[in-house]
Design a protein around this motif. Structure first.
Motif, short mmCIF file in Angstrom:
data_model
loop_
_atom_site.label_atom_id
_atom_site.label_comp_id
_atom_site.label_asym_id
_atom_site.label_seq_id
_atom_site.Cartn_x
_atom_site.Cartn_y
_atom_site.Cartn_z
N ILE A 8 25.57 14.62 51.41
CA ILE A 8 26.19 15.78 50.79
C ILE A 8 25.20 16.95 50.71
CG2 ILE A 8 27.14 16.68 48.63
CD1 ILE A 8 28.24 13.76 48.22
N ILE A 9 23.95 16.64 50.37
CA ILE A 9 22.97 17.72 50.23
C ILE A 9 22.17 17.95 51.51
CG2 ILE A 9 22.87 17.51 47.74
CD1 ILE A 9 20.27 16.02 47.95
N TRP A 29 14.79 5.68 47.32
CA TRP A 29 15.13 7.10 47.24
C TRP A 29 15.84 7.39 45.92
CZ3 TRP A 29 19.44 10.12 46.60
CH2 TRP A 29 19.26 11.48 46.83
N ARG A 30 15.48 8.51 45.29
CA ARG A 30 16.10 8.93 44.04
C ARG A 30 16.47 10.41 44.13
NH1 ARG A 30 16.14 4.22 43.74
NH2 ARG A 30 15.34 2.89 42.10
N LEU A 31 17.60 10.75 43.55
CA LEU A 31 18.01 12.15 43.46
C LEU A 31 17.14 12.84 42.42
CD1 LEU A 31 20.12 14.31 44.28
CD2 LEU A 31 21.45 13.56 42.30
N LEU A 32 16.54 13.95 42.81
CA LEU A 32 15.67 14.69 41.91
C LEU A 32 16.46 15.76 41.17
CD1 LEU A 32 12.63 15.16 44.32
CD2 LEU A 32 12.92 13.44 42.51
N PRO A 33 15.98 16.15 40.00
CA PRO A 33 16.65 17.23 39.27
C PRO A 33 16.76 18.48 40.16
CG PRO A 33 14.97 16.23 37.90
CD PRO A 33 14.81 15.65 39.29
N ASP A 34 17.85 19.16 40.06
CA ASP A 34 18.10 20.41 40.78
C ASP A 34 18.35 20.24 42.29
OD1 ASP A 34 17.85 21.84 38.40
OD2 ASP A 34 15.68 21.98 38.66
#
Length: 54
Positions: A8-9, A29-34
């Motif tokens: 998506i990003i 893997w982790r989604l980071l803030p922003d």
């Protein structure tokens, strides 16, 4: 439907969640803030409405 947030990003291979046939570096893997922004939210909203998932 399951949509990997990496897709998506628009992240590349470096953000894979899992590499088949490997035992190391999976599920790190982790989604980071922003990382998700208003553009992504608009795209997701359109998909939800288009495909009747709301």
């Amino acid at each position: 439907m399951i949509l990997p947030v990496q897709d998506i990003i628009g992240l590349g291979e470096h953000a894979r969640m899992n590499s088949p046939a490997t035992i190391e570096k999976n599920w790190e893997w982790r989604l980071l803030p922003d990382q998700l922004n208003a553009k992504h939210a608009k795209t997701l909203r359109n998909w939800v409405l288009t495909y009747g998932r709301g």
